[in-house]
Design a protein around this motif. Structure first.
Motif, mmCIF file in Angstrom:
data_model
loop_
_atom_site.group_PDB
_atom_site.id
_atom_site.type_symbol
_atom_site.label_atom_id
_atom_site.label_comp_id
_atom_site.label_asym_id
_atom_site.label_seq_id
_atom_site.Cartn_x
_atom_site.Cartn_y
_atom_site.Cartn_z
ATOM 1 N N ARG A 222 0.800 -1.225 0.000
ATOM 2 C CA ARG A 222 0.000 0.000 0.000
ATOM 3 C C ARG A 222 0.835 1.279 0.000
ATOM 4 N N VAL A 223 1.965 1.239 0.656
ATOM 5 C CA VAL A 223 2.792 2.445 0.749
ATOM 6 C C VAL A 223 3.306 2.844 -0.632
ATOM 7 N N LYS A 224 3.389 4.154 -0.873
ATOM 8 C CA LYS A 224 3.851 4.660 -2.165
ATOM 9 C C LYS A 224 4.686 5.914 -1.934
ATOM 10 N N PRO A 225 5.494 6.305 -2.927
ATOM 11 C CA PRO A 225 6.278 7.535 -2.778
ATOM 12 C C PRO A 225 5.401 8.722 -2.385
ATOM 13 N N GLY A 226 5.898 9.504 -1.438
ATOM 14 C CA GLY A 226 5.154 10.642 -0.926
ATOM 15 C C GLY A 226 4.474 10.377 0.399
ATOM 16 N N ASP A 227 4.231 9.095 0.727
ATOM 17 C CA ASP A 227 3.633 8.766 2.021
ATOM 18 C C ASP A 227 4.594 9.119 3.155
ATOM 19 N N LEU A 228 4.025 9.416 4.318
ATOM 20 C CA LEU A 228 4.829 9.689 5.502
ATOM 21 C C LEU A 228 4.758 8.511 6.464
ATOM 22 N N LEU A 229 5.918 8.059 6.904
ATOM 23 C CA LEU A 229 6.036 7.019 7.919
ATOM 24 C C LEU A 229 6.609 7.650 9.184
ATOM 25 N N ARG A 230 6.595 6.892 10.276
ATOM 26 C CA ARG A 230 7.306 7.282 11.490
ATOM 27 C C ARG A 230 8.375 6.237 11.770
ATOM 28 N N VAL A 231 9.567 6.704 12.090
ATOM 29 C CA VAL A 231 10.715 5.826 12.326
ATOM 30 C C VAL A 231 11.276 6.138 13.710
ATOM 31 N N ALA A 232 11.411 5.111 14.549
ATOM 32 C CA ALA A 232 11.890 5.315 15.919
ATOM 33 C C ALA A 232 13.399 5.102 16.003
ATOM 34 N N ALA A 233 13.933 5.279 17.203
ATOM 35 C CA ALA A 233 15.382 5.264 17.429
ATOM 36 C C ALA A 233 16.010 3.927 17.042
ATOM 37 N N PRO A 234 17.198 3.950 16.440
ATOM 38 C CA PRO A 234 17.890 2.713 16.062
ATOM 39 C C PRO A 234 18.247 1.866 17.286
ATOM 40 N N MET A 235 18.209 0.548 17.092
ATOM 41 C CA MET A 235 18.595 -0.405 18.130
ATOM 42 C C MET A 235 19.385 -1.532 17.486
ATOM 43 N N GLY A 236 19.972 -2.390 18.323
ATOM 44 C CA GLY A 236 20.649 -3.578 17.816
ATOM 45 C C GLY A 236 22.159 -3.479 17.888
ATOM 46 N N SER A 237 22.791 -4.629 18.072
ATOM 47 C CA SER A 237 24.246 -4.677 18.260
ATOM 48 C C SER A 237 24.961 -5.509 17.201
ATOM 49 N N MET A 238 24.269 -5.845 16.084
ATOM 50 C CA MET A 238 24.939 -6.601 15.029
ATOM 51 C C MET A 238 25.716 -5.628 14.136
ATOM 52 N N THR A 239 26.698 -4.977 14.742
ATOM 53 C CA THR A 239 27.465 -3.944 14.056
ATOM 54 C C THR A 239 28.910 -4.386 13.882
ATOM 55 N N LEU A 240 29.620 -3.715 12.994
ATOM 56 C CA LEU A 240 30.998 -4.101 12.688
ATOM 57 C C LEU A 240 31.951 -3.761 13.827
ATOM 58 N N ASP A 241 32.908 -4.653 14.042
ATOM 59 C CA ASP A 241 34.030 -4.379 14.938
ATOM 60 C C ASP A 241 35.160 -3.825 14.071
ATOM 61 N N ARG A 242 35.261 -2.506 14.031
ATOM 62 C CA ARG A 242 36.242 -1.875 13.145
ATOM 63 C C ARG A 242 37.672 -2.104 13.607
ATOM 64 N N SER A 243 37.848 -2.467 14.874
ATOM 65 C CA SER A 243 39.202 -2.707 15.379
ATOM 66 C C SER A 243 39.728 -4.084 15.004
ATOM 67 N N SER A 244 38.856 -4.958 14.506
ATOM 68 C CA SER A 244 39.255 -6.321 14.171
ATOM 69 C C SER A 244 40.008 -6.367 12.846
ATOM 70 N N ASP A 245 40.961 -7.287 12.748
ATOM 71 C CA ASP A 245 41.637 -7.531 11.471
ATOM 72 C C ASP A 245 41.255 -8.902 10.904
ATOM 73 N N ARG A 246 40.239 -9.547 11.520
ATOM 74 C CA ARG A 246 39.814 -10.855 11.036
ATOM 75 C C ARG A 246 38.989 -10.715 9.753
ATOM 76 N N ASP A 247 39.051 -11.749 8.907
ATOM 77 C CA ASP A 247 38.180 -11.786 7.737
ATOM 78 C C ASP A 247 36.729 -11.905 8.193
ATOM 79 N N VAL A 248 35.802 -11.665 7.269
ATOM 80 C CA VAL A 248 34.391 -11.530 7.634
ATOM 81 C C VAL A 248 33.540 -12.544 6.870
ATOM 82 N N LEU A 249 32.653 -13.207 7.597
ATOM 83 C CA LEU A 249 31.636 -14.073 7.004
ATOM 84 C C LEU A 249 30.272 -13.459 7.267
#
Length: 372
Positions: A222-249
Motif C-alpha cells: 500500500r505504501v507509495k512515494p510521498g507517504d509519511l512514515l514514522r521511524v523510531a530510534a535505532p537499536m541492535g548490536s549486530m554492528t561491525l568491529d572496526r578494530s578487528s583484522d579478522r576476515d568476515v563471514l
C-alpha cells in the motif's frame, strides 16, 4: 548476581509455555489500573503482547551480563519514547506485570521469585528511564517515502528520508516503523538496509506472507512515494568491529539480506585488507531479489565474494540446499568475524554450523525475525 539470574530464569520457566495467558492478564490488569493507558496502544491488540514478552525475555537473558543488560535497557528506554510512556506509567506496568506473573505461574510461584522480579523490574525501569532521559533526539522521526519497488507478490524494497532532524544509525541496526495512514499506533521492527549517509536516507527490505502482517502488508502493498512514515530510534548490536583484522563471514536468508547489505556497504567505505564472504540463500531464484546488487559490489571490490544458494529450485545455476549447509561446505570459519541474519530457523542452523567450527561466541553476531 548468579543466584538472582537463576531465580529469574527458574520463575520464567513456570510461565513461558503460557505466554498468551500472561500477556492477556497483564494488559487487562494494566488497563484496569489506568484506563488512560489504553490510548497508547493500537485498537487491535493482536500481537502486541508478543512485543512485551520479547522485551522481558531479552532482559532476563542479559541480566547476568551487566554491560549488555545496561546497553539493551537504555536502548529500549529510548525506543519506548515513541509510545509517549511517562515515568509514572512504569510503576503501573510493574504492578500489572507482577500480578500477571503470579497468576500465570500458580502454585509454583514463591516469595523468592516475587522479590527477584521486583528487584529486576526496578532495575529495568531505572535503566530504561535513564536511557530515555539521556536522549536528545525526538521520540520518532517523520520520514517521507522516496522510492518503492516490488519484487513478486510479497517483497518490497523502499527508501525514505528522515525529515527535520538527522537520524544517526550504525550499519546492522534496526528501527521500529509505524505507517500511521494505514495502521496507527502499530509499530514493527525492520533492519536498515544501507550504511549511514549524509542524505538521511534509509532503505528497507520487507516481506509479508499473503494475508499476514499488518504493518509489513501495508509497507509492501500500500505504501507509495510521498507517504509519511514514522521511524523510531535505532537499536541492535549486530554492528561491525572496526578494530578487528579478522576476515568476515556474512550469511543472509531472504530479506535477512538487509542488515548484511548495510554491513557490506560500510566495509566498502574503509576496508582494504579483510576478505569478506557473503552467503545469500532463499527458496527460489526469484526470491534472491538482491543478488544483482551484490554482484555489482563484487565487480568493484576484489576482497568481496558472494555465494548464492536456493533450497527449492533445481534449475538454479548456483549452490543448492539450505544456506547453512552451503556455509558448512565452504568452512571452516574459525578465524572469522561472523554475521548472520534471517529467519529463526535459518539463524539457528547457521549458528550450529559456526559452533561446530569452534567460532568463539564473541566473534558471532546475529539478527533474526522470529523467536530463537
Amino acid at each position: 548476581m548468579d543466584n538472582f539470574a537463576r531465580l529469574l530464569k527458574e520463575s520464567w520457566a513456570l510461565v513461558e509455555a503460557d505466554r498468551v495467558r500472561l500477556s492477556e492478564h497483564f494488559y487487562a490488569r494494566l488497563f484496569l489500573l489506568d484506563p488512560e493507558l489504553r490510548k497508547l496502544f493500537p485498537v487491535q491488540m493482536a500481537g502486541q503482547g508478543d512485543r512485551l514478552l520479547e522485551a522481558i525475555i531479552a532482559a532476563i537473558h542479559t541480566v547476568d551480563d551487566p554491560e549488555g543488560f545496561d546497553e539493551f535497557l537504555r536502548a529500549l528506554g529510548r525506543d519506548h519514547r515513541k509510545y509517549h510512556v511517562e515515568a509514572a506509567n512504569y510503576d503501573t506496568m510493574g504492578v500489572a506485570l507482577l500480578d500477571a506473573l503470579r497468576s500465570t505461574a500458580g502454585d509454583g510461584w514463591n516469595l523468592e521469585y516475587d522479590q527477584a522480579w521486583r528487584d529486576a523490574y526496578a532495575a529495568i525501569s531505572e535503566k530504561m528511564l535513564a536511557g530515555a532521559a539521556a536522549d536528545d533526539n525526538p521520540p520518532f522521526w517523520h520520514a517521507e517515502v522516496l522510492t518503492h519497488e516490488r519484487y513478486g507478490p510479497d517483497t518490497a524494497v523502499f527508501t525514505c528520508r528522515a525529515l527535520q532532524h538527522p537520524l544517526a544509525w550504525k550499519a546492522g541496526q534496526y528501527v521500529s516503523i509505524e505507517a500511521p495512514r494505514y495502521h496507527p499506533r502499530v509499530w514493527r521492527t525492520y533492519s536498515v538496509a544501507n550504511a549511514p549517509n549524509d542524505d538521511n536516507v534509509l532503505e528497507f527490505h520487507v516481506r509479508t506472507p499473503e494475508g499476514a502482517g499488518w504493518v509489513s502488508g501495508a509497507l509492501v502493498r500500500r505504501v507509495k512515494p510521498g507517504d509519511l512514515l514514522r521511524v523510531a530510534a535505532p537499536m541492535g548490536s549486530m554492528t561491525l568491529d572496526r578494530s578487528s583484522d579478522r576476515d568476515v563471514l556474512c550469511v543472509a536468508g531472504g530479506v535477512g539480506l538487509a542488515p548484511i547489505k548495510a554491513l557490506v556497504e560500510e566495509l566498502v567505505s574503509f576496508n582494504r585488507t579483510r576478505w569478506v564472504h557473503v552467503f545469500y540463500g532463499a527458496r527460489t531464484e526469484s526470491d534472491l531479489y538482491g543478488l544483482d546488487g551484490l554482484r555489482d559490489l563484487v565487480a568493484a571490490h576484489p576482497w568481496l565474494s558472494v555465494t548464492s544458494a536456493c533450497s527449492d529450485d533445481p534449475d538454479f545455476d548456483g549452490e543448492h540446499g539450505d544456506i547453512s549447509d552451503v556455509v558448512a561446505r565452504y568452512g571452516p570459519w574459525t578465524t572469522h568475524d561472523c554475521y548472520v541474519s534471517g529467519s529463526a530457523a535459518m539463524v539457528r542452523s547457521t549458528l550450529r554450523v559456526l559452533a561446530a567450527d569452534d567460532v568463539p561466541p564473541q566473534h558471532t553476531r546475529y539478527d533474526t525475525f522470529g523467536n530463537l
